[in-house]
Design an enzyme around this catalytic site. Structure first.
Site, PDB file in Angstrom:
ATOM      1  N   LYS A  70      10.911 -39.758 -33.823  1.00 46.54           N
ATOM      2  CA  LYS A  70       9.961 -38.765 -34.365  1.00 46.54           C
ATOM      3  C   LYS A  70       9.530 -39.064 -35.803  1.00 46.54           C
ATOM      4  CE  LYS A  70      11.510 -35.022 -31.394  1.00 46.54           C
ATOM      5  NZ  LYS A  70      11.705 -33.582 -31.242  1.00 46.54           N
ATOM      6  N   GLY A 247      16.888 -22.102 -26.714  1.00 51.39           N
ATOM      7  CA  GLY A 247      15.847 -23.096 -26.994  1.00 51.39           C
ATOM      8  C   GLY A 247      14.854 -23.315 -25.864  1.00 51.39           C
TER       9      GLY A 247
END
Ligand code: ATR
Length: 286
Positions: A70, A247
């Site tokens: 990322k 989540g």
């Protein structure tokens, strides 16, 4: 049905085998009747520098990026959404005329997941447990959304201090850094985010918070983990009467946002709900 016109999307990461992004995006594509396919793209570390060139050459329309790329992919992009630059990470890439533009839908996904539960961040006092990439993204989101103040609690103080320094370059917000040993909750906390991997399958018995009294001051406990659906941290929070959020919503909404960016469509709420049900079946609450 895959045909000559089918647009190609995929997930870049290492590993990618356990991801449920292909399930989410291919389900969205089918429900939205779009001619696209989403596939796992396992990239080994020695090849990460060629990803953008290779994908562009293959006319891949968009990609998600996951661990551990990322940050490194962001540095290779020509165009990046300004908030993704602040976060320092991208998880969504969209093909443009000249290359790919990067976005961070993990943060907007987390925000939408809170909104879907009727929770906003403005003027809220926030505690963030952890000091990695997820903690950084959560803290930057809270600052952007004008939280009243942020306490970052991490085992390694230095990492939390770095996050604090980066946030203060962009936002004027009170930020407190503590280690778990010295952390005493004195005032009520609106939201506590658990961003470490502690409690994630298969180490489901672990929690970064051991003391039940911690939760007495917390209104809403959020764990970024979705497998298991109810971590030890959330179990403790629930038994102390906190509202709990796992989540799964973040996973769902980061995907919906990426899908919307790529296809320039709005996914209707009933379609989001259908995908949520599919995910809930897969990640049973234990
Ligand atoms: P990510 O980028 O996904 O957030 P990461 O960079 O590995 O993942 O960060 C994980 C965070 O969990 C780190 O802040 C780490 O604490 P340190 O900064 O002290 O390394 C925290 N963490 C991991 N294992 C932990 C443990 N057993 N106890 C407390 N914190 C832990």
């Amino acid at each position: 049905m895959i045909q000559g016109t089918t647009k190609l999307f995929g997930l870049v990461g290492h590993p990618v085998e356990h991801s449920c992004s292909p399930l989410i995006h291919n389900t969205l594509a089918s429900l939205m009747k779009l001619d696209m396919i989403y596939v796992p793209l396992h990239v080994y570390p020695e090849n990460v520098n060629q990803v953008l060139k290779g994908a562009y050459a293959l006319n891949i329309q968009g990609m998600n990026v996951t661990v551990p790329y990322k940050n490194v992919i962001l540095q290779q992009l020509e165009d990046v959404d300004p908030f993704a630059v602040q976060v320092g990470a991208v998880n969504t890439l969209k093909k443009t005329q000249t290359g790919y533009k990067g976005y961070n839908t993990d943060t907007s996904g987390l925000f939408l997941s809170l909104i879907s539960r009727g929770i906003t961040l403005q003027n809220k006092t926030v505690v963030i447990i952890g000091g990695g990439g997820a903690a950084r993204a959560t803290a930057m989101l809270c600052a952007k959304e004008k939280a009243a103040g942020i306490t970052i609690c991490n085992r390694t103080r230095n990492k939390a201090e770095m996050i604090k320094k980066d946030i203060l370059q962009h936002y004027d917000i009170p930020i407190n850094v503590v280690t778990p040993d010295e952390f005493i909750l004195q005032n009520a906390v609106d939201l506590c985010f658990q961003t470490t991997s502690l409690g994630m399958h298969p180490k489901v018995k672990e929690s970064p918070v051991q003391n039940h009294t911690f939760f007495s001051a917390v209104k809403v406990a959020v764990d970024l983990i979705y497998n298991p659906g109810k971590t030890k941290f959330l179990q403790m929070a629930q038994s102390n009467h906190c509202t709990i959020i796992n989540g799964l919503g973040m996973l769902l909404y980061q995907a919906v946002q990426a899908f919307e960016i790529w296809n320039e469509v709005k996914v209707p709420p009933d379609v989001v709900e259908q995908v949520r049900e599919l995910l809930s079946e897969r990640y049973q609450w234990i």
